[in-house]
Design an enzyme around this catalytic site. Structure first.
Site, short mmCIF file in Angstrom:
data_model
loop_
_atom_site.label_atom_id
_atom_site.label_comp_id
_atom_site.label_asym_id
_atom_site.label_seq_id
_atom_site.Cartn_x
_atom_site.Cartn_y
_atom_site.Cartn_z
N CYS A 119 0.59 -1.39 0.02
CA CYS A 119 0.17 -0.28 0.46
C CYS A 119 1.13 1.42 -0.38
O CYS A 119 0.68 2.06 -0.49
CB CYS A 119 -1.08 0.47 0.96
SG CYS A 119 -1.75 -1.50 1.46
N HIS A 252 -2.96 6.86 2.44
CA HIS A 252 -3.89 5.72 2.35
C HIS A 252 -4.83 5.65 2.50
O HIS A 252 -4.64 5.89 3.46
CB HIS A 252 -2.47 4.73 2.22
CG HIS A 252 -3.12 3.57 2.26
ND1 HIS A 252 -3.30 2.95 0.53
CD2 HIS A 252 -2.61 2.18 2.57
CE1 HIS A 252 -4.22 0.96 1.00
NE2 HIS A 252 -3.13 0.91 2.14
N ASN A 282 -10.40 -0.44 0.42
CA ASN A 282 -9.09 0.43 -0.06
C ASN A 282 -8.19 -0.51 -1.25
O ASN A 282 -8.10 -1.73 -1.16
CB ASN A 282 -8.00 -0.71 1.52
CG ASN A 282 -6.45 -1.01 1.19
OD1 ASN A 282 -5.99 -0.22 0.53
ND2 ASN A 282 -6.43 -1.04 2.69
N1 ACO Z 1 -18.38 -8.09 10.43
C1 ACO Z 1 -19.04 -7.78 11.61
N2 ACO Z 1 -17.71 -8.30 12.62
C2 ACO Z 1 -16.50 -8.23 12.58
C3 ACO Z 1 -16.33 -8.14 10.80
C4 ACO Z 1 -16.75 -7.84 9.49
N3 ACO Z 1 -16.76 -7.46 8.85
N4 ACO Z 1 -15.06 -8.21 10.81
C5 ACO Z 1 -14.40 -8.56 12.27
N5 ACO Z 1 -15.72 -8.90 13.02
C6 ACO Z 1 -15.70 -8.81 14.34
C7 ACO Z 1 -13.90 -9.37 15.03
O1 ACO Z 1 -14.66 -11.16 14.92
C8 ACO Z 1 -14.95 -9.06 16.71
O2 ACO Z 1 -16.20 -9.43 17.28
P1 ACO Z 1 -15.43 -10.02 19.12
O3 ACO Z 1 -15.46 -9.29 19.46
O4 ACO Z 1 -16.57 -10.65 18.69
O5 ACO Z 1 -13.96 -10.83 18.75
C9 ACO Z 1 -15.21 -7.57 16.97
O6 ACO Z 1 -15.42 -7.12 15.13
C10 ACO Z 1 -13.80 -6.19 16.63
O7 ACO Z 1 -13.36 -6.67 15.70
P2 ACO Z 1 -11.33 -5.89 15.75
O8 ACO Z 1 -10.49 -6.96 15.12
O9 ACO Z 1 -11.19 -5.68 17.52
O10 ACO Z 1 -11.91 -4.54 15.15
P3 ACO Z 1 -11.68 -3.54 15.29
O11 ACO Z 1 -12.19 -2.47 15.70
O12 ACO Z 1 -10.01 -2.82 15.20
O13 ACO Z 1 -10.89 -3.24 13.61
C11 ACO Z 1 -9.96 -3.35 11.41
C12 ACO Z 1 -10.80 -4.09 11.92
C13 ACO Z 1 -11.47 -2.73 10.75
C14 ACO Z 1 -9.96 -4.30 10.65
C15 ACO Z 1 -9.09 -2.20 10.98
O14 ACO Z 1 -7.98 -3.25 12.42
C16 ACO Z 1 -8.21 -1.39 10.76
O15 ACO Z 1 -8.95 -0.58 9.63
N6 ACO Z 1 -7.27 -2.05 11.01
C17 ACO Z 1 -6.41 -0.99 9.50
C18 ACO Z 1 -5.62 -2.62 8.76
C19 ACO Z 1 -5.13 -0.88 7.65
O16 ACO Z 1 -5.07 0.04 8.29
N7 ACO Z 1 -4.58 -1.87 6.56
C20 ACO Z 1 -3.74 -0.32 5.44
C21 ACO Z 1 -2.92 -1.01 5.31
S1 ACO Z 1 -3.62 -2.33 4.16
C22 ACO Z 1 -2.02 -3.44 3.14
O17 ACO Z 1 -0.81 -3.32 2.99
C23 ACO Z 1 -2.88 -4.17 1.87
#
Ligand code: ACO
Length: 325
Positions: A119, A252, A282
């Site tokens: 990315c 990004h 993304n």
């Molecule tokens: N739908 C519903 N629930 C979901 C989903 C979904 N799609 N995905 C996860 N959950 C649930 C999880 O199972 C968890 O449930 P639990 O509490 O019962 O265990 C709950 O939601 C919370 O999950 P978290 O992982 O804590 O959610 P978070 O708020 O951290 O969001 C996310 C996750 C969106 C992936 C976030 O961490 C994020 O954006 N991270 C950064 C990603 C990024 O910036 N990538 C950039 C680089 S990409 C590249 O280089 C290719």
């Protein structure tokens, strides 16, 4: 030799197939996987993404974006003497997607190569193009980010498959006596390979390992917020500019919460943040040039504006570029 390189045209391409969050809910439900429009919007800011149809490759989208950028710059492909493509989803293991795009643009001869920084690929690629232009190796470069992440997604993993989309963006960069790209700050730290990767490769005529995207979202989130701010501060320092000089922040497009955090750390009002993650998801190396082109074509980014571009992604890689548009 030129003092600067300058963006003289932008272009982009989105595949026509648009999937809303509700379309993702419907796609995942038969597998017994639950997600919701509300969860995706609240956690990421994403409302929709575009997926390329079978038979469409990163080079097709990249060539389309390149044609639009050439038009905007008032050039044709024959004028170009360097092509750099940022992608993690190349058409083939080799040759490079840049060489394939060169052929699709109907030209031959100029150097063409890919940059792989996931990315962060686009900020890496324009930094390389800028260095080659300022050293006199090139005068008119096409820099393209193009990705088909939909083909790397594990549609049994709701924590990743709702986040990504396909698309391409491109810029023409030309030698210039006026600024231009002002400063760049690039980094990588391979100890973080495991938190964001596609752990597969080609071996003995087949894909081996697990050629699907794996991400520890929370680890990526924590790292992204810290390193993006450091890179932004570094480029401001290198360019002798202040955060108050930034007209537009184009980070990004991965998660609206990371992007808003980056804007706040730079003391920028959210109106100065370019957001396309809501409609594109993304798109990895394509996300910054896609967002830039949309901002230019909607009339928000104007000639003379100062832009901060910030990338972060697998590797871990990260970096920022400050430029006068
Ligand atoms: N739908 C519903 N629930 C979901 C989903 C979904 N799609 N995905 C996860 N959950 C649930 C999880 O199972 C968890 O449930 P639990 O509490 O019962 O265990 C709950 O939601 C919370 O999950 P978290 O992982 O804590 O959610 P978070 O708020 O951290 O969001 C996310 C996750 C969106 C992936 C976030 O961490 C994020 O954006 N991270 C950064 C990603 C990024 O910036 N990538 C950039 C680089 S990409 C590249 O280089 C290719």
């Amino acid at each position: 030799m030129s003092a600067y390189s300058r963006i003289t045209g932008t272009g982009s391409h989105l595949p026509p197939r648009r999937l809303t969050n509700d379309d993702m809910v419907a796609m995942l439900a038969p597998k017994g996987i639950e997600t919701s429009d509300q969860w995706i919007i609240e956690r990421t800011g994403i409302r929709a993404r575009h997926f390329a149809d079978d038979g469409v490759f990163a080079s097709d989208m990249g060539a389309d974006a390149a044609r639009a950028a050439l038009d905007a710059a008032g050039l044709t492909a024959k004028d170009i003497d360097l092509i750099i493509v940022a992608t993690s989803t190349p058409d083939m293991v080799f040759p490079s997607t840049a060489a394939i795009i060169q052929h699709k643009l109907g030209v031959a001869g100029c150097p063409a190569f890919d940059v792989q920084a996931v990315c962060s690929g686009f900020v890496y690629a324009i930094t390389v193009a800028d260095a080659m232009i300022r050293s006199g190796t090139a005068r008119k470069a096409l820099v393209i980010g193009t990705e088909i992440f939909s083909r790397l997604l594990d549609f049994n993993d709701r924590t990743t498959c709702v986040l990504f989309g396909d698309g391409a963006g491109a810029v023409v960069m030309e030698a210039s006596d006026t600024p231009g790209l002002l400063a760049s700050d690039l980094h990588a730290d391979g100890k973080h390979v495991g938190i964001l990767c596609v752990p597969g490769h080609v071996s003995g005529g087949q894909a081996s390992g697990q050629p699907l995207l794996k991400m520890d979202g929370q680890a990526v989130f924590r790292l992204a917020v810290t390193v993006l701010d450091r890179a932004a501060r570094n480029v401001l320092h290198k360019a002798g500019r202040a955060d108050t000089d930034i007209d537009w922040l184009i980070p990004h497009q991965a998660n609206i919460r990371i992007m808003q955090g980056a804007a706040k750390k730079l003391h920028l009002p959210l109106e100065k943040l370019i957001v396309t993650v809501d409609e594109h998801g993304n798109t990895s190396a394509a996300s910054i040039p896609l967002a830039l082109d949309h901002a230019v074509r909607s009339g928000r980014v104007q000639r003379g504006d100062t832009l901060m571009l910030e990338g972060v992604g697998g590797g871990f890689t990260w970096g920022a570029v400050l430029l006068d548009y």
